[in-house]
Enzyme design. Structure first.
Site, mmCIF file in Angstrom:
data_model
loop_
_atom_site.group_PDB
_atom_site.id
_atom_site.type_symbol
_atom_site.label_atom_id
_atom_site.label_comp_id
_atom_site.label_asym_id
_atom_site.label_seq_id
_atom_site.Cartn_x
_atom_site.Cartn_y
_atom_site.Cartn_z
ATOM 1 N N CYS A 232 0.806 -1.364 0.069
ATOM 2 C CA CYS A 232 -0.173 0.083 -0.196
ATOM 3 C C CYS A 232 0.994 1.125 -0.129
ATOM 4 O O CYS A 232 1.839 1.567 0.829
ATOM 5 C CB CYS A 232 -0.962 -0.032 1.063
ATOM 6 S SG CYS A 232 -2.136 1.476 1.213
ATOM 7 N N CYS B 167 -5.052 5.802 -4.087
ATOM 8 C CA CYS B 167 -4.337 4.976 -4.185
ATOM 9 C C CYS B 167 -2.860 5.147 -4.476
ATOM 10 O O CYS B 167 -2.726 5.332 -5.882
ATOM 11 C CB CYS B 167 -5.008 3.652 -5.137
ATOM 12 S SG CYS B 167 -4.078 2.137 -5.133
#
Length: 292
Positions: A88, A231
């Site tokens: 991530c 993201c």
């Protein structure tokens, strides 16, 4: 038995996470617990959970610890639905901020913080008011998927890209198409990748390059979390895809505009191939306690 968990909410360009310290990996972390922590009405609220455990305490990270002894801390990232994820990009910057502000690590202006992840060790550095993470080598996929999305009136070709986790990037004709997408519905990828993928929808700016910097807009549907305001690894994949489509003259530095703000993406050359790096802000928002 009820467990009270002390947590911190953090965010990077609106991509938000629930963090807590579990140095000895003693918490029996179940998907249900992650879902409760990430719940936006009854929990801390976030796109995922970021437990901070010591790499040495995680049996599944033994190989990583041996390969990269600098990786004292492991980012055990889970999506909002409780499923684990390899990496991530926004999360690791928030994770670095969390470790620093809790006094668990030190990071000078020229220092490197090495963090363990399921995708391997990642290097994080300070970068202005935020952080920059080297996501490592990237890889172009072999498939030629098409993607269908709600309010997108025809299937579009997608470009599969891995930056430690899987993405499929779709180019759209303009801002109207991007803004009109309904990403409360899961985009359909055909053929469906094993394990799923994040899907990024991209519109290049006009002009594409200003002062040597490429510029794109992006929205994303993250597997296990739905549409998010940003993201990080998706921004990297979107920039790489646009650079690939643009050809040899495309720049190696990019500004990616997402609903939650903007992040920087840069490509650098190493012995093991091209690396992609991500830079942007990371903030801790509040702390709390939740009975689980």
């Amino acid at each position: 038995m009820t467990t009270t968990l002390q947590f911190t909410k953090g965010q990077g360009t609106g991509n938000d996470f629930v963090l807590f310290t579990d140095p000895d990996a003693g918490t029996d972390l179940t998907p249900a617990m992650i879902r409760a922590l990430a719940d936006r009405r009854f929990g801390g609220g976030g796109a995922g959970g970021l437990p901070a455990g010591r790499t040495a305490a995680l049996p599944t990270a033994a190989d990583l610890r041996e390969a990269e002894p600098r990786a004292e801390w492991f980012m055990d990232y889970h999506n909002a639905d409780g499923s684990p994820a390899e990496m991530c990009g926004n999360g690791i910057r928030v994770f670095a901020r969390y470790l620093l502000e809790r006094g668990l690590v030190q990071l000078g202006e020229d220092d490197v913080l090495v963090v363990g992840t399921r995708a391997g060790a990642r290097e994080v550095r300070r970068d202005g008011t935020g952080f920059r993470v080297d996501l490592g080598p990237w890889r172009l996929g072999d498939d030629d998927p098409v993607v269908r999305a709600r309010e997108l009136h025809a299937a579009r070709p997608g470009l599969p890209i891995s930056v430690g986790n899987p993405h499929v990037v779709v180019a759209l004709a303009g801002d109207d198409e991007l803004d009109g997408l309904d990403l409360t519905y899961v985009p359909i990828i055909d053929p469906a990748p094993v394990g799923g993928a994040n899907v990024e929808f991209v519109v290049p700016a006009d002009p594409l390059v200003v002062d040597g910097l490429g510029r794109i807009r992006m929205r994303v549907h993250e597997r296990g979390s739905g549409e998010t305001l940003s993201c990080g690894t998706g921004a990297a994949a979107a920039a790489l895809a646009t650079r690939y489509w643009a050809g040899a003259s495309a720049p190696e530095g990019w500004l990616v505009e997402v609903p939650g703000g903007g992040v920087g993406v840069s490509i650098s050359h190493h012995d093991d191939g091209e690396h992609v790096s991500l830079s942007g802000p990371a903030e801790l928002v509040f702390t709390g306690a939740l009975a689980l």
